[in-house]
Design a protein around this motif. Structure first.
Motif: not given
Length: 282
Positions: A183-204
């Motif tokens: 759940h992206l919440g109230h996302l205001h900015f595009e994600l960084t490479e580090e954030q994408y790595t922390e998130i990992g795989r999202l099926d939904v």
């Protein structure tokens, strides 16, 4: 072939070390985080170190029971997630939009009052703020409730005065029944490479589609495409028509409309082509 073998070996080594650290810290191991997401096109085999409790381990359920997660759009950016063992989770909970029963877990973000409440029902066992009240600190959640493992990845938000508030939003991730639900919440900015790595795989993926209060449709569509989720559930619909958001994908994703209020999801039922599923009531 040699690159894949090398990548697999490195990933197993990395995960093994991470698993030991997690075990020492008493934490479950995420099955959704990208261990080496910067190696494009590499698919890693499942790796389960012996003697380590994985995040989604729980009581023995029948195959049908442990496969299905129920998701219902409640209102605004609140989805109600029901796990196979019956744990109920309400996202971006403000109390204004009530699910069918009292949640066991609620997540919140403080960008707007419609995404949080400081006086939730005292019967809610776990209230997870997506922000920290200590300046300079990040909110950090790593907990298992029944059959679901819940964690967060923080991001910055715009303040009401037009400035920047660090770590004011959390992307909450729910790992259950083999699924990775974000759940992206109230996302205001595009994600960084580090954030994408922390998130990992999202099926939904639950994504705001307001077109400007969070991010513009083009920026949000880039985030959605980068996360490569199988099922995208829109939320936070304000301002521009939903069609503006859907048009950004130009046939790359299928578009479908939920036929029932409750969306039933399992690893077996995930669409083969990425699909934006518009829930009833949006």
């Amino acid at each position: 072939m040699m690159l894949r073998a090398l990548a697999f070996g490195l990933s197993c080594l990395f995960l093994s070390a991470f698993a030991v650290l997690a075990q020492d810290a008493g934490l479950p191991v995420s099955q959704c985080q990208a261990i080496a997401s910067r190696l494009p096109g590499v698919m890693f085999a499942s790796f389960e170190p012996s003697g380590l409790q994985l995040a989604q381990a729980g009581r023995q359920l029948s195959l049908a029971e442990r496969e299905e997660v129920k998701i219902t759009f409640v209102g605004h950016s609140t989805y109600f997630i029901e796990t196979p063992e019956g744990v109920g989770i309400a996202t971006d909970y403000s109390g204004a939009y009530q699910p069918s029963r009292l949640p066991d877990v609620v997540t919140m973000n403080k960008a707007h009052s419609t995404h949080y409440t400081l006086s939730p029902d005292p019967g809610i066992e776990h209230v997870l703020h997506g922000w920290s009240d200590v300046p300079g600190e990040k909110a950090e959640h790593r907990l298992t409730v029944g059959d679901v493992y819940i964690r967060n990845v923080v991001s910055d938000i715009r303040s009401w005065g037009g400035g920047l508030e660090e770590n004011g939003n959390s992307i909450f991730i729910f790992e259950v029944a083999g699924l990775c639900i974000g759940h992206l919440g109230h996302l205001h900015f595009e994600l960084t490479e580090e954030q994408y790595t922390e998130i990992g795989r999202l099926d939904v993926l639950m994504v705001p589609v307001d077109g400007g209060l969070t991010m513009g449709a083009d920026s949000m569509s880039r985030v959605v495409q980068r996360l490569r989720s199988s099922l995208i559930l829109p939320m936070h619909r304000w301002g521009p028509p939903l069609d503006n958001f859907l048009a950004m994908f130009d046939g790359r994703f299928d578009i479908a409309y939920a036929k029932e209020p409750v969306i039933r999801v399992s690893m077996r039922s995930l669409p083969k082509k990425p699909t934006i599923l518009v829930p009833q009531g949006l």
